[in-house]
Design an enzyme around this catalytic site. Sequence first.
Site, short mmCIF file in Angstrom:
data_model
loop_
_atom_site.label_atom_id
_atom_site.label_comp_id
_atom_site.label_asym_id
_atom_site.label_seq_id
_atom_site.Cartn_x
_atom_site.Cartn_y
_atom_site.Cartn_z
N ASN A 524 6.58 -10.90 -6.22
CA ASN A 524 5.59 -9.92 -6.68
C ASN A 524 5.72 -8.71 -5.79
O ASN A 524 5.22 -8.69 -4.67
CB ASN A 524 4.18 -10.51 -6.61
CG ASN A 524 3.12 -9.56 -7.13
OD1 ASN A 524 3.30 -8.35 -7.17
ND2 ASN A 524 1.98 -10.12 -7.54
N THR A 525 6.43 -7.70 -6.28
CA THR A 525 6.75 -6.55 -5.44
C THR A 525 5.54 -5.64 -5.20
O THR A 525 5.57 -4.83 -4.27
CB THR A 525 7.88 -5.73 -6.07
OG1 THR A 525 7.52 -5.35 -7.38
CG2 THR A 525 9.17 -6.53 -6.10
N CYS A 526 4.54 -5.71 -6.04
CA CYS A 526 3.35 -4.90 -5.81
C CYS A 526 2.53 -5.43 -4.63
O CYS A 526 1.98 -4.67 -3.85
CB CYS A 526 2.49 -4.84 -7.07
SG CYS A 526 3.27 -3.97 -8.45
N GLU A 527 2.45 -6.75 -4.52
CA GLU A 527 1.69 -7.38 -3.45
C GLU A 527 2.57 -7.86 -2.31
O GLU A 527 2.08 -8.44 -1.35
CB GLU A 527 0.90 -8.58 -4.01
CG GLU A 527 -0.11 -8.22 -5.08
CD GLU A 527 -1.20 -7.32 -4.55
OE1 GLU A 527 -1.52 -7.43 -3.33
OE2 GLU A 527 -1.74 -6.50 -5.31
#
Length: 558
Positions: A524-527
């Site tokens: 999960n690249t956003c988190e």
Amino acid sequence: MYIKNVQQQASRQKRTSRVDLGKCVQMYRAPFLYLPGAPNSLNPPLVEVQCLSSNTPSISGGDEVIWCIETKDICTNAPPISADNLIMSSVSAAITIDETPTLSSGTSAISSGYTHSFSIGPTISGTGHTPCFSASNNSGPSHSPTQTNAHSTTYSTYLDLFEEEYLSDDTDLQEAISRSLESSTNESDSRMTLERIMEQIGSRVNSDSTVRFNIIRRNVWDGTSRAMGRSNFSPDKKVDVKFTDDYGTSEGAVDNGGPTREFFRLCLHEIKDKIGIFEGPSNAKVLTCNSKAMKDNAYFYAGQIMAMSIAHGGQSPCFLSELMYECLQKGPDNVKVKTEDITDEETRSQLQLILQAQTDSQLQDAVAQAASLISLAGHNVRITLENKQETALDLAHWYVLQRTRAPFERFRDGLTSLGVLDALQNDPVQSKCLFVKAEKALTANDVENLFQIIHSERGSNAFQAECRTLAFWQDYLQDAEIENNVSLEDVLVFFTGCDSIPALGFSPKPSLEFITCSRFPVANTCENILRIPVHAVYTSFRSDMDFAIRNSPGFGRA
């Protein structure tokens, strides 16, 4: 009184002193006075103090005297001693015991036979009758630690609490400690300043407005320049990136930070290597002339993208040369250029021949070979053996900086966005890490230390399997550091979208989790979350990790 230093006895090789002070009253342990700002290696050691018999010899100048304070009273009913009641000043090495009256608490007073003295006795404070260990100088006032600002306490102040003779045996050690303390302080101050710089730059971003970038992965710069050419574009607007795959279908990623970081990484890569405005080694770029890029306003857009990447949470554009950074800081006219700074091999060789000429004949041959460069630079002065060095450096300065003066001005105008250029010029030392790559390469420990580990309940079967997989993960990073199959940069890209660690780290802090529902890792690249599969065999773990990372270039397949 028997005083023993239990720290660094072997290195100092100082003997301790024994002072008889009447009948033994109590054995206790007390720390050294601790001053804020002292290095960790000098954390307060423990000393032992024991009162013995009444016949007291004097202490010679070679003896070691360690001052200490007690956190509780010595055979008294008084409350514990507070550091706020401590008053200390320097004393001479020789101390004698004077016959003094016994205090009401039963504790004898100790005084010096010289102009300095220290004593153990009661003192009156606002809170009542409190024992105090103090040292005073009859020729001047005492100094209390409470009168000094803890943050301004220097290493020299810390050392002043001890005798000069005590420190004179190992001056190299003391100098090394002092240098270490200064270096640590400077590093801490630099980081705090960099944080303030980044905070000021980031505060200029307007989260209420959004600018959309529609990006085709095979030509990132094309979509970038179109978006920046729109009349409603502003670098301070929040970035919203929409990637498309090779068939023109949206990847469907919601941009909560991950696609933005991926976009800036790809865009900075194209600016550095593909659009033709920089030349030189991969991590030491200087500007070059490109008439088409100048016409398309590419130099200005490149400066804006680099400023936006810093302000919007992307990775830092750490590929400029030292010379280019100095030029941004001081201006082209205030920077000296050497022939080694010329990236074009033929041009550099021509100027070096001029510098190496020893005779008029050799010099004229070298000048003939560099005739085109000399003509383009507009150099009309006759070159002689006396002025050859000055001429060669002038030609180098023209080729590297003056030849690219117009592109440089447009590039610098782009960097003014979001206050990035102002920060660079006002704080060049702290801002340097944002533009010039550090010599230290990315290591497995750097990546490993990024994560906080999320485990199952301790003692469970799942926890045991996760511990085994965690060891596999650490081995995988070690392999990635020395092998080319999957690099550490590839691992970073997989779960953050960046191929380098930002100057202030990632936000939010990356976390490592474990999954059993898939053979392959999930990110999960956003988190900044990486979920690795639980495996029983390392070869299977490594094979599945390699396959997933190599085949997940975009968010649609991450």
